[in-house]
Design an enzyme around this catalytic site. Structure first.
Site, mmCIF file in Angstrom:
data_model
loop_
_atom_site.group_PDB
_atom_site.id
_atom_site.type_symbol
_atom_site.label_atom_id
_atom_site.label_comp_id
_atom_site.label_asym_id
_atom_site.label_seq_id
_atom_site.Cartn_x
_atom_site.Cartn_y
_atom_site.Cartn_z
ATOM 1 N N CYS A 116 23.971 53.916 37.042
ATOM 2 C CA CYS A 116 23.863 53.166 35.773
ATOM 3 C C CYS A 116 22.430 52.753 35.459
ATOM 4 O O CYS A 116 22.130 52.411 34.322
ATOM 5 C CB CYS A 116 24.770 51.944 35.822
ATOM 6 S SG CYS A 116 26.482 52.418 36.035
ATOM 7 N N HIS A 256 23.014 46.834 30.256
ATOM 8 C CA HIS A 256 23.986 47.852 30.697
ATOM 9 C C HIS A 256 25.403 47.353 30.399
ATOM 10 O O HIS A 256 25.721 46.178 30.615
ATOM 11 C CB HIS A 256 23.812 48.116 32.187
ATOM 12 C CG HIS A 256 24.851 49.029 32.748
ATOM 13 N ND1 HIS A 256 25.137 50.252 32.179
ATOM 14 C CD2 HIS A 256 25.688 48.898 33.811
ATOM 15 C CE1 HIS A 256 26.095 50.826 32.877
ATOM 16 N NE2 HIS A 256 26.461 50.027 33.859
ATOM 17 N N ASN A 286 32.033 52.012 29.957
ATOM 18 C CA ASN A 286 30.817 52.177 30.739
ATOM 19 C C ASN A 286 30.485 53.676 30.825
ATOM 20 O O ASN A 286 31.186 54.428 31.494
ATOM 21 C CB ASN A 286 31.054 51.584 32.137
ATOM 22 C CG ASN A 286 29.837 51.670 33.031
ATOM 23 O OD1 ASN A 286 28.858 52.347 32.708
ATOM 24 N ND2 ASN A 286 29.896 50.992 34.161
HETATM 25 O O1 UT7 Z 1 28.284 50.075 36.089
HETATM 26 C C1 UT7 Z 1 28.018 50.091 37.436
HETATM 27 C C2 UT7 Z 1 28.217 48.791 38.069
HETATM 28 N N1 UT7 Z 1 29.612 48.434 38.032
HETATM 29 C C3 UT7 Z 1 29.933 47.201 37.698
HETATM 30 O O2 UT7 Z 1 29.096 46.412 37.384
HETATM 31 C C4 UT7 Z 1 31.396 46.829 37.806
HETATM 32 C C5 UT7 Z 1 31.540 45.498 38.470
HETATM 33 N N2 UT7 Z 1 32.907 45.110 38.692
HETATM 34 C C6 UT7 Z 1 33.742 44.751 37.685
HETATM 35 O O3 UT7 Z 1 33.382 44.833 36.532
HETATM 36 C C7 UT7 Z 1 35.066 44.164 38.049
HETATM 37 O O4 UT7 Z 1 35.102 43.911 39.440
HETATM 38 C C8 UT7 Z 1 36.298 45.027 37.661
HETATM 39 C C9 UT7 Z 1 36.437 45.049 36.163
HETATM 40 C C10 UT7 Z 1 36.100 46.441 38.196
HETATM 41 C C11 UT7 Z 1 37.561 44.411 38.249
HETATM 42 O O5 UT7 Z 1 37.686 43.064 37.813
HETATM 43 P P1 UT7 Z 1 37.947 41.896 38.863
HETATM 44 O O6 UT7 Z 1 38.043 40.668 38.085
HETATM 45 O O7 UT7 Z 1 36.879 41.973 39.921
HETATM 46 O O8 UT7 Z 1 39.362 42.303 39.434
HETATM 47 P P2 UT7 Z 1 39.799 42.554 40.941
HETATM 48 O O9 UT7 Z 1 39.383 43.905 41.386
HETATM 49 O O10 UT7 Z 1 39.394 41.378 41.772
HETATM 50 O O11 UT7 Z 1 41.368 42.502 40.780
HETATM 51 C C12 UT7 Z 1 42.052 41.326 40.364
HETATM 52 C C13 UT7 Z 1 43.529 41.633 40.260
HETATM 53 C C14 UT7 Z 1 44.088 42.303 41.513
HETATM 54 O O12 UT7 Z 1 45.426 41.867 41.674
HETATM 55 P P3 UT7 Z 1 45.772 40.673 42.694
HETATM 56 O O13 UT7 Z 1 45.308 41.162 44.021
HETATM 57 O O14 UT7 Z 1 45.024 39.477 42.218
HETATM 58 O O15 UT7 Z 1 47.254 40.555 42.560
HETATM 59 C C15 UT7 Z 1 44.087 43.760 41.149
HETATM 60 O O16 UT7 Z 1 45.051 44.483 41.873
HETATM 61 O O17 UT7 Z 1 43.767 42.557 39.184
HETATM 62 C C16 UT7 Z 1 44.436 43.724 39.684
HETATM 63 N N3 UT7 Z 1 43.920 44.879 38.962
HETATM 64 C C17 UT7 Z 1 44.445 45.292 37.792
HETATM 65 N N4 UT7 Z 1 45.460 44.843 37.044
HETATM 66 C C18 UT7 Z 1 45.724 45.475 35.894
HETATM 67 C C19 UT7 Z 1 42.883 45.678 39.276
HETATM 68 N N5 UT7 Z 1 42.705 46.610 38.330
HETATM 69 C C20 UT7 Z 1 43.660 46.392 37.395
HETATM 70 C C21 UT7 Z 1 43.983 47.022 36.186
HETATM 71 N N6 UT7 Z 1 45.023 46.530 35.472
HETATM 72 N N7 UT7 Z 1 43.294 48.076 35.734
#
Ligand code: UT7
Length: 329
Positions: A116, A256, A286
């Site tokens: 990125c 970004h 993204n």
């Molecule tokens: O561009 C390059 C650099 N990349 C980035 O900067 C990305 C950085 N990371 C992020 O933007 C975020 O971490 C994500 C958008 C990828 C994920 O968001 P998050 O708030 O960190 O969610 P998480 O992975 O901690 O998941 C929270 C919950 C989990 O469920 P439990 O364990 O709390 O029950 C996941 O299983 O959300 C669940 N989950 C989803 N639910 C519905 C994860 N993905 C999804 C989904 N739909 N697509």
């Protein structure tokens, strides 16, 4: 001789026609529109569906209208730097293919793989070729066909990424415009958290790597988020302050587009009003190396000569950085 600056003198962009909405993804994986919007800010993204097309084709579709609008002959281009992690091939470089397809027969070129942060890395290196006086017309491209390496059964990644890209033309000026400063970082110890595990020389493609779905992007989202939110904010603040700019002096933050919450944290660290923060994540998701040039392309009509832009990014590697650009037209 007067010092040469590298001015951005034109921008181009391209996104494919096919739209993949949150509603479409609800039918593919266990997710929902509400979760995607509130956690990321994304509503839809573009996907390059044409079978025989790749990253170079999107780059060409961004570059040719840009050159046409400036009435520049491709034969006058000296150098093409292409930031991408989804090149047409592992080798040869996509920049070479782009040069061939646009008829830039006098140009040389190479690719930059910084995920990125690729466009910012490429912009900074492109600027140095202009500032040294050896090159007069440099095209810097940021483009990714993320759909080629995304697992559409993995809800952790497939909701985030889209296809697209853009480009800028760099030309020399003795006026105080252009790429004024950049601070770039990398930390390879972060490589395991955002990676395409197979396909390179460590894990060459095999039936086993394919069965394990290792040719797709793997991301440990929470860890990447933590690093991104701190580092993108800090480096943007550093570049602003080390150039003597206050939050009032900054006209535009060009961040970004990975996650609206990371963008908000960066703007807040810089003390910027939301009206100065450029956002198109809702439309494109993204696009990796594509996000920054796509923002310049989308918002070009808002920029005035002399505007102070801070471009900032964070990505796989880890890689991150910010640049101070004084708009030249
Ligand atoms: O561009 C390059 C650099 N990349 C980035 O900067 C990305 C950085 N990371 C992020 O933007 C975020 O971490 C994500 C958008 C990828 C994920 O968001 P998050 O708030 O960190 O969610 P998480 O992975 O901690 O998941 C929270 C919950 C989990 O469920 P439990 O364990 O709390 O029950 C996941 O299983 O959300 C669940 N989950 C989803 N639910 C519905 C994860 N993905 C999804 C989904 N739909 N697509």
């Amino acid at each position: 001789m007067d010092k040469l600056n590298a001015a951005i003198t034109a921008v181009g962009g391209y996104v494919p026609e096919t739209v993949l909405t949150n509603a479409d993804l609800e039918k593919m994986v266990d997710t929902n529109d509400e979760w995607i919007r509130t956690r990321t800010g994304i509503v839809e993204r573009r996907i390059l569906k044409e079978e025989d097309k790749a990253s170079s084709d999107m780059a060409v579709r961004a570059i040719l209208p840009m050159l046409e609008s400036k009435q520049i002959d491709p034969l006058d281009i000296d150098l093409i730097i292409c930031a991408t992690i989804t090149g047409d091939y592992v080798f040869p470089a996509t920049a070479n293919i782009i040069a061939d397809k646009i008829g830039a027969k006098n140009a040389w070129g190479y690719d930059v793989a910084a995920a990125c942060s690729g466009f910012l890395y490429a912009l900074q290196t492109g600027a140095k070729f202009i500032e040294s006086g050896t090159h007069k017309k440099v095209i810097v491209v940021g483009v990714d066909k993320m759909s080629a390496i995304i697992d559409y059964t993995d809800r952790n990644t497939c909701i985030i990424f889209g296809d697209g890209g853009g480009c800028v033309l760099l030309e020399p000026t003795t006026e105080p415009f252009g790429i004024m400063d950049a601070k770039l970082h990398s930390d390879g110890s972060g490589r395991e958290f955002l990676v395409q595990p197979a396909g390179g020389s460590l894990n060459p493609p095999s039936h086993e790597t394919i069965d394990a779905r290792q040719h797709y992007v793997y991301q440990e989202g929470k860890t990447v988020f933590k690093f991104a939110v701190t580092n993108m904010a800090e480096v943007s603040y550093d570049v602003m302050t080390r150039n003597g700019l206050s939050s009032e002096d900054v006209d535009w933050l060009v961040p970004h587009q990975a996650n609206l919450r990371i963008i908000d944290a960066t703007a807040s660290r810089m003390g910027l009003d939301a009206s100065k923060v450029l956002i198109n994540i809702q439309k494109y998701g993204n696009t990796t190396a594509g996000t920054l040039p796509l923002l310049l392309w989308d918002f070009e009509s808002k920029f005035k000569k002399g505007d102070n832009l801070i471009l900032s990014t964070f990505g796989g590697g880890f890689t991150w950085g910010a640049a101070y650009v004084k708009w030249a037209y």
